[in-house]
Enzyme design. Structure first.
Site, PDB file in Angstrom:
ATOM      1  N   ASP A   1     111.113 -35.165  30.320  1.00 16.89           N
ATOM      2  CA  ASP A   1     110.434 -34.118  30.211  1.00 16.89           C
ATOM      3  C   ASP A   1     111.461 -32.990  30.746  1.00 16.89           C
ATOM      4  O   ASP A   1     111.238 -31.928  30.385  1.00 16.89           O
ATOM      5  CB  ASP A   1     109.377 -34.151  31.411  1.00 16.89           C
ATOM      6  CG  ASP A   1     108.081 -34.854  30.989  1.00 16.89           C
ATOM      7  OD1 ASP A   1     107.581 -35.501  31.689  1.00 16.89           O
ATOM      8  OD2 ASP A   1     108.066 -34.929  29.636  1.00 16.89           O
TER       9      ASP A   1
ATOM     10  N   SER B   1      81.915 -58.699  25.045  1.00 18.01           N
ATOM     11  CA  SER B   1      81.114 -57.635  25.461  1.00 18.01           C
ATOM     12  C   SER B   1      79.440 -58.443  25.747  1.00 18.01           C
ATOM     13  O   SER B   1      79.586 -59.529  25.570  1.00 18.01           O
ATOM     14  CB  SER B   1      80.790 -56.822  24.095  1.00 18.01           C
ATOM     15  OG  SER B   1      81.230 -57.098  22.835  1.00 18.01           O
ATOM     16  N   LEU B   2      78.467 -57.690  25.778  1.00 15.84           N
ATOM     17  CA  LEU B   2      77.342 -58.301  26.209  1.00 15.84           C
ATOM     18  C   LEU B   2      76.144 -58.170  24.932  1.00 15.84           C
ATOM     19  O   LEU B   2      76.122 -57.089  24.609  1.00 15.84           O
ATOM     20  CB  LEU B   2      76.945 -57.864  27.234  1.00 15.84           C
ATOM     21  CG  LEU B   2      77.512 -58.239  28.871  1.00 15.84           C
ATOM     22  CD1 LEU B   2      77.206 -57.336  29.968  1.00 15.84           C
ATOM     23  CD2 LEU B   2      76.993 -59.544  29.128  1.00 15.84           C
TER      24      LEU B   2
ATOM     25  N   LYS C   1      74.280 -53.101  35.771  1.00 18.15           N
ATOM     26  CA  LYS C   1      75.632 -52.973  34.683  1.00 18.15           C
ATOM     27  C   LYS C   1      76.207 -51.743  34.948  1.00 18.15           C
ATOM     28  O   LYS C   1      75.548 -50.691  34.576  1.00 18.15           O
ATOM     29  CB  LYS C   1      74.901 -53.265  33.296  1.00 18.15           C
ATOM     30  CG  LYS C   1      76.008 -53.173  32.154  1.00 18.15           C
ATOM     31  CD  LYS C   1      75.380 -53.589  31.002  1.00 18.15           C
ATOM     32  CE  LYS C   1      76.479 -53.665  29.725  1.00 18.15           C
ATOM     33  NZ  LYS C   1      76.970 -52.545  29.522  1.00 18.15           N
TER      34      LYS C   1
END
Ligand code: IVH
Length: 677
Positions: free
Chosen positions: A39, A84-85, A119
């Site tokens: 930078d 995942s669900l 959730k």
């Protein structure tokens, strides 16, 4: 004048240096200097260009590095996948979830203990503690590989960095959901659309000191790998880790009966708006961890947990028009273009009408006032029509019988139900440009080739520019053309090249799933990959003589039925399909299928089951056999190694056949012994 020459030379030198660092950073993935140093050089160049604007006419940093370095984190493989669900939307879905569990485990349990938690709608992360010290923190990533965001996670107040307790396991992986409180989000609402995006953006800040400025919070809800395993239930796990100073959601509790489940769902949904964090449903988990282990996972989600979503948000609007969309299997989906309306914080202007039958059933017409709903990430749906508001002159909607490509469409007759499918499909496959485009989107998706930087929008763009018309084109891109497109710089092109190169090495099961044969999802692709083992064997399907023989043999596979076989046959009967897939194969390095466990109790063995078992269902027996490296067949042949005979009503003729073919017979008691050995 002399000065000017010197300045130009210095500028050139600086630019050369920044290009060199860009190469080490973006291409070689091996930066030689820190971000801060990078930078500093960049800022110096910018300052010089500002002071002497003529430099910009020679070569400007804005053109070569007209971008900021992307947030770039090291990618690390998860110790165990982050899944995942599955979703439930009503009590019937919940009853079904429990029924499936009981069936799988062969239990007659009416009141299976479930543990219920809100959730949290945030960003998932996993924390690894070695001997009590937080040593690693990863984002979910694609579920298999995450990004190293440890430094950013460490900025979260209340997130334990060291666990001081005698009974902390040597290896402890804690799964948690990171969020930004609703009140805190108000300060950020100009920058992000919702708290979830804000949490994601903040957590992926390259500079941890920037992350620390935003008050991130978290709830711990689960675990990945734990060694030694000391917990017996989910409730015990949460109780214990709370003592180790993890933050646990206070609304979590055990629920057993169906009435309790519904009561809890209604109660928390009422509380929802008062909580300082977004939740989109409740997660119900089998409380007993040994049962969780037996239940295991499907491709993407555990069998032992489900998300019982809150009811979808609804809104009223008017249909301006109805158009059709073509999916990757040729399915024609009608879409209502509606007057834009806000549903749960998101502006909606399209809603799905599902299929032709749905339109006729609800008699949905252009101009109608309708109610739409949006649940989670799914496309908003049309729920009902308000007939009282209908224009007297409105006409029934006539569903087009042709695809957008002009080809005929067909409603197939289901092989299993013998009824007409509700969905009309284009018959052209890859020959239909609309279907082909969708197939490409499927090929690059996460579960298939998983090509970072080549998402749906880019496919659309590259399609319109004739850069990608069929899958093999992905691996032969004209980067000179892409270079000149808006939004594409040296960095993004290099990243795309890298991602494409990486995707060229693919496992056989993923390849089979990717080519998009109808009815062949991830699970079936694995079964087929297990059967064919190599791309060489799979490629025999291209030859019509071989194909017939192979298709007959597929009947043996447990899980592959008439519908799938018919679909595979149709796919390979189409000459365009076969040419396209052969071209694709030529560009790839397809790895042989390796069974999950190549040194398990049944590695390289073929098994078949008959009769019911006392302690486990057929599905569990199949899962156990596969987890131990075995293949499960659906019929008896010479190829079979074992016929496993359950005590409850085995088929006598199968046992006879097996005996004749010298197939080894394993009785239920011996099966149990083998598993326990
Ligand atoms: S349990 C999937 N419990 O939801 C493995 N997940 O859709 C078991 N989530 O990736 C997940 N709150 O990030 C579980 N109480 C909770 C949760 C929760 C939020 C997130 C999590 C997971 C996603 C699955």
């Amino acid at each position: 004048m002399q000065d000017k020459k010197k300045i130009i030379l210095e500028h050139k030198k600086n630019l050369k240096e920044i290009k060199r660092h860009n190469k080490s950073y973006y291409i070689d993935d091996n930066p030689k200097i820190s971000d801060a140093e990078y930078d500093k050089i960049k800022t110096n160049i910018l300052k010089l260009e500002e002071k002497y604007p003529y430099l910009k006419t020679i070569e400007s940093i804005q053109n070569i590095v007209g971008y900021k370095p992307l947030n770039k984190f090291q990618k690390i493989k998860h110790l165990s996948p982050m899944l995942s669900l599955a979703n439930a939307f009503n009590l019937d879905d919940m009853k079904d979830f429990k029924k499936k569990i009981n069936n799988f485990l062969n239990l007659k349990e009416k009141n299976l203990d479930l543990f219920c938690e809100p959730k949290i709608d945030g960003i998932s992360a996993t924390l690894i503690y070695e001997k009590g010290n937080l040593t690693r923190g990863l984002s979910r990533g694609d579920g298999k590989t995450g990004e190293d965001i440890l430094e950013n996670l460490k900025t979260i107040k209340n997130l334990p960095k060291k666990l001081i307790s005698k009974n902390v396991p040597d290896l402890l992986e804690i799964r948690c959901e990171v969020y930004i409180g609703k009140k805190d989000f108000l300060k950020l609402k100009d920058k992000f659309a919702n708290p979830r995006n804000a949490a994601g953006g903040t957590l992926r800040q390259k500079d941890p000191s920037e992350t620390s400025k935003i008050p991130l919070k978290y709830f711990a809800y689960g675990f990945g790998l734990i060694s030694p395993m000391i917990f017996k239930t989910q409730s015990e796990f949460l109780r214990e880790i709370e003592k180790w100073n993890f933050i646990i959601n206070p609304l979590s509790e055990k629920t057993t009966s169906e009435s309790e489940i519904e009561k809890k769902h209604t109660l928390i949904e009422q509380l929802r708006s008062e909580l300082d964090y977004d939740i989109d449903g409740l997660v119900f988990k089998v409380n007993d961890l040994s049962l969780q282990k037996r239940l295991g996972n499907t491709s993407n989600s555990p069998r032992w947990a489900i998300a019982y979503k809150f009811s979808a948000e609804k809104a009223t609007t008017r249909i301006k028009d109805i158009s059709i969309q073509v999916g990757r299997t040729g399915a024609i989906t009608p879409v209502a273009k509606v007057e834009p309306v806000t549903v749960g914080g998101v502006v909606v202007s399209n809603a799905t009408l599902h299929n032709e039958d749905e339109i006729s059933r609800k008699d949905i017409r252009i101009g109608d006032t309708i109610k739409i709903q949006r649940a989670g990430d799914v496309i908003p749906q049309v729920v009902s029509v308000d007939i009282s508001k209908r224009d007297k002159n409105s006409k029934k909607y006539i569903f087009p019988k042709k695809c957008l490509c002009g080809a005929e469409t067909k409603k197939e007759i289901s092989k299993s139900t013998r009824k007409h499918d509700a969905v009309r499909r284009c018959i052209k496959g890859y020959e239909c440009i609309f279907t082909a485009k969708e197939k490409l989107k499927h090929i690059v998706s996460k579960e298939a080739f998983n090509i970072d930087g080549l998402g749906k929008k880019v496919i659309e763009q590259f399609w319109d520019l004739d850069l990608i018309k069929e899958p093999s084109n992905i691996f032969n891109l004209n980067y000179n053309k892409i270079k000149n497109l808006e939004g594409w710089g040296e960095l993004s092109i290099n990243n795309l090249k890298k991602a494409i190169k990486k995707s060229q090495v693919i496992s056989l099961d993923k390849f089979i799933y990717s080519i998009g044969i109808r009815h062949i999802g991830q699970e079936n692709a694995k079964i087929l990959a297990g059967f064919f083992s190599s791309i060489k064997e799979f490629s025999k399907l291209f030859d019509s003589k071989n194909r017939k023989k192979i298709l007959i043999n597929l009947v043996d596979l447990d899980g592959i039925g008439e519908t799938q076989i018919h679909s595979i046959e149709n796919f390979f009967l189409n000459k365009t399909n076969t040419r396209i897939i052969e071209d694709l194969i030529n560009r790839l390095n397809i790895k042989n299928y390796v069974a999950q466990n190549s040194n398990g109790k049944f590695s390289n063995k073929k098994l078949m089951f008959t009769g019911g078992f006392k302690n486990m269902s057929r599905s569990e027996a199949k899962e156990v056999a596969e987890n131990n490296g075995g293949k499960v067949l659906g019929s008896i042949s010479k190829k079979l190694d074992y016929l496993v005979v359950g005590e409850s009503k085995p088929t006598k003729s199968k046992i006879e056949q097996a005996k004749q073919l010298n197939v080894k017979i394993i009785l239920e008691k011996d099966w149990n012994k083998i598993l326990n050995s």
